[in-house]
Enzyme design. Structure first.
Site, PDB file in Angstrom:
ATOM      1  N   ASN A 117      46.498  35.565  45.413  1.00 32.75           N
ATOM      2  CA  ASN A 117      45.859  36.843  45.737  1.00 32.75           C
ATOM      3  C   ASN A 117      44.933  36.688  46.928  1.00 32.75           C
ATOM      4  OD1 ASN A 117      42.817  37.607  45.133  1.00 32.75           O
ATOM      5  ND2 ASN A 117      43.353  35.931  43.725  1.00 32.75           N
ATOM      6  N   SER A 182      35.217  32.742  46.369  1.00 36.79           N
ATOM      7  CA  SER A 182      36.486  33.402  46.678  1.00 36.79           C
ATOM      8  C   SER A 182      36.937  32.939  48.066  1.00 36.79           C
ATOM      9  CB  SER A 182      36.314  34.916  46.681  1.00 36.79           C
ATOM     10  OG  SER A 182      37.429  35.480  47.339  1.00 36.79           O
ATOM     11  N   ASN A 184      38.840  34.554  49.919  1.00 39.30           N
ATOM     12  CA  ASN A 184      39.327  35.729  50.651  1.00 39.30           C
ATOM     13  C   ASN A 184      38.238  36.522  51.361  1.00 39.30           C
ATOM     14  OD1 ASN A 184      41.978  35.212  49.672  1.00 39.30           O
ATOM     15  ND2 ASN A 184      41.297  35.988  47.682  1.00 39.30           N
ATOM     16  N   THR A 185      37.019  36.003  51.342  1.00 37.41           N
ATOM     17  CA  THR A 185      35.931  36.616  52.114  1.00 37.41           C
ATOM     18  C   THR A 185      35.465  35.561  53.103  1.00 37.41           C
ATOM     19  OG1 THR A 185      35.245  38.056  50.312  1.00 37.41           O
ATOM     20  CG2 THR A 185      33.581  37.586  51.980  1.00 37.41           C
TER      21      THR A 185
HETATM   22  C1  LIG Z   1      44.337  38.982  41.249  1.00 38.08           C
HETATM   23  C2  LIG Z   1      43.129  38.132  41.078  1.00 38.08           C
HETATM   24  C3  LIG Z   1      41.889  38.624  41.432  1.00 38.08           C
HETATM   25  C4  LIG Z   1      40.760  37.836  41.265  1.00 38.08           C
HETATM   26  N1  LIG Z   1      39.535  38.350  41.610  1.00 38.08           N
HETATM   27  C5  LIG Z   1      38.429  37.614  41.384  1.00 38.08           C
HETATM   28  C6  LIG Z   1      37.155  38.150  41.663  1.00 38.08           C
HETATM   29  O1  LIG Z   1      37.014  39.299  42.063  1.00 38.08           O
HETATM   30  N2  LIG Z   1      36.081  37.361  41.447  1.00 38.08           N
HETATM   31  C7  LIG Z   1      36.185  36.079  40.971  1.00 38.08           C
HETATM   32  O2  LIG Z   1      35.169  35.415  40.779  1.00 38.08           O
HETATM   33  N3  LIG Z   1      37.386  35.557  40.685  1.00 38.08           N
HETATM   34  C8  LIG Z   1      38.501  36.290  40.890  1.00 38.08           C
HETATM   35  N4  LIG Z   1      39.714  35.753  40.587  1.00 38.08           N
HETATM   36  C9  LIG Z   1      39.800  34.357  40.118  1.00 38.08           C
HETATM   37  C10 LIG Z   1      39.838  34.273  38.601  1.00 38.08           C
HETATM   38  O3  LIG Z   1      38.675  34.771  38.018  1.00 38.08           O
HETATM   39  C11 LIG Z   1      40.042  32.802  38.159  1.00 38.08           C
HETATM   40  O4  LIG Z   1      38.910  32.049  38.571  1.00 38.08           O
HETATM   41  C12 LIG Z   1      41.273  32.174  38.765  1.00 38.08           C
HETATM   42  O5  LIG Z   1      42.341  33.094  38.827  1.00 38.08           O
HETATM   43  C13 LIG Z   1      41.738  30.943  37.969  1.00 38.08           C
HETATM   44  O6  LIG Z   1      42.054  31.298  36.640  1.00 38.08           O
HETATM   45  P1  LIG Z   1      43.564  31.563  36.136  1.00 38.08           P
HETATM   46  O7  LIG Z   1      44.375  30.380  36.568  1.00 38.08           O
HETATM   47  O8  LIG Z   1      43.430  31.724  34.650  1.00 38.08           O
HETATM   48  O9  LIG Z   1      44.012  32.815  36.813  1.00 38.08           O
HETATM   49  C14 LIG Z   1      40.873  36.519  40.756  1.00 38.08           C
HETATM   50  C15 LIG Z   1      42.129  36.034  40.389  1.00 38.08           C
HETATM   51  C16 LIG Z   1      43.250  36.816  40.530  1.00 38.08           C
HETATM   52  C17 LIG Z   1      44.587  36.265  40.142  1.00 38.08           C
END
Ligand SMILES: Cc1cc2nc3c(=O)[nH]c(=O)nc-3n(C[C@H](O)[C@H](O)[C@H](O)COP(=O)(O)O)c2cc1C
Length: 347
Positions: A117, A182, A184-185
């Site tokens: 993402n 993140s 993405n910023t």
């Molecule tokens: C579509 C998407 C959006 C996410 N947006 C955020 C966010 O806004 N803030 C944040 O701290 N992490 C964000 N994450 C990261 C998740 O909170 C998590 O740290 C990361 O996906 C790893 O966990 P997972 O493998 O269970 O997905 C996002 C992840 C995904 C897939």
């Protein structure tokens, strides 16, 4: 029930563009949460044994939470709380609303149970989140609010930007997660650097110390840090009593099929698991029990959740696992914990 999701619902949802499917899920949850009966049925279907744990002064009925990014605008916490989660982390919320990056910005790598993402903190801003939470809280589980920086705010002005968002949201969160990780910023991850991190955290601490109710804070870190960067971030967090969330998505591309290698964004899900576990283990060793730790990255079943708890996490979170395994994942994890006779710890 998980079987039904994987056989039927997932097939249907995966026929749509990932962001569209996500928005449809949020909209449906929004409708469902306004009906008592729907909430009741969801709760009944998700019911599992409790594994109570106390972390950072808060009580959790189990250690499995929702990771940030799923409910960015704090729209459906009531519905999500019926899925068996021990806690929810909402956001990332920024002070001002922003659109995020151009679409498409969310991709499924289904054969690897991973996601990429580059959403870029698309959200309706702190005031809108506060209005929503005003209407939907309280819940019977703790709610964390994850705060980030507006994309058009320079690093020099970041402390003020985070602080203003915190002031608006402070009444609503049981804990706060400061998101510096993140990918993405632009430049956000530079906030891991000692001086920058101190200037970011100290005003928030000052503000919180003047509040009647003291609430715990966490820093959400990147899995892509060098050893020295991790050491410095953990020591800054520990010195200020901040817990740690390890970790956010990675910009590494290990194990990713060739055709996805050049897709920009953060990688999550099964392909993140090994790296996230490594960073969690190092974080837990460095923190040495002085602050609480939340483990996240690649949790997709009971064993992967238990592994994080054994590596030193006090709590775990899921995101990508929910997309691939469905809304009964929490129940499945808790049933596994029951099966192996897991006994939670307390701090
Ligand atoms: C579509 C998407 C959006 C996410 N947006 C955020 C966010 O806004 N803030 C944040 O701290 N992490 C964000 N994450 C990261 C998740 O909170 C998590 O740290 C990361 O996906 C790893 O966990 P997972 O493998 O269970 O997905 C996002 C992840 C995904 C897939």
């Amino acid at each position: 029930m998980g079987f039904l999701y994987r056989k039927l619902v997932r097939r249907l949802l995966f026929g749509f563009n990932p962001e569209l499917a996500h928005n449809a899920a949020i909209r449906s949850a929004g409708v469902l949460q306004s009906f008592k009966l729907a909430n009741l049925i969801t709760e009944l279907l998700s019911k599992a044994k409790d594994f109570p744990v106390s972390v950072a002064g808060l009580k959790f009925k189990n250690p499995v939470g929702l990771a940030a990014g799923f409910d960015k605008d704090c729209e459906v916490p009531k519905f999500l709380s019926r899925l068996g989660f021990g806690f929810l982390e909402l956001g990332t919320v920024t002070l001002r609303p922003q659109n995020g990056n151009p679409k498409p910005r969310l991709f499924r790598i289904s054969e690897k149970k991973a996601l990429i993402n580059r959403m870029g903190f698309n959200n309706a801003g702190a005031y809108q989140a506060a209005r929503s939470l005003e209407r939907l809280l309280p819940l019977d589980i703790p709610v964390g609010i994850n705060i980030g920086k507006n994309a058009d705010c320079s690093l020099a002005l970041a402390p003020k930007n985070y602080l203003e968002a915190l002031k608006i949201l402070y009444p609503y969160g049981d804990y706060f997660a400061v998101n510096i990780s993140s990918p993405n910023t632009l430049q956000l991850r530079e906030l891991h650097q000692k001086e920058k991190l101190e200037s970011l955290l100290d005003p928030m601490l000052d503000f919180a110390s003047g509040q009647k109710i003291k609430k715990p804070f966490f820093i959400k870190i990147s899995p892509d840090l060098e050893a020295s960067e991790l050491e410095s971030a953990v020591s800054t967090a520990v010195s200020r009593g901040f817990g740690l969330i390890a970790s956010n998505t990675t910009t590494r591309r290990d194990g990713l099929p060739q055709r996805w290698q050049n897709h920009e964004g953060g990688l999550s899900g099964a392909l993140l698991k090994k790296l996230a576990d490594q960073i969690l283990k190092k974080t837990a060793m460095l923190a040495a029990g002085r602050v609480p730790i939340i483990g996240v990255g690649g949790v997709c079943d009971g064993p992967s959740a238990i592994k994080k708890l054994r590596l030193g996490a006090d709590l775990v979170q899921v995101y990508s696992g929910l997309i691939y395994e469905g809304p009964f994942l929490v129940k499945e994890i808790l049933e596994y914990m029951d099966k192996i006779g897991y006994r939670g710890g307390a701090r």
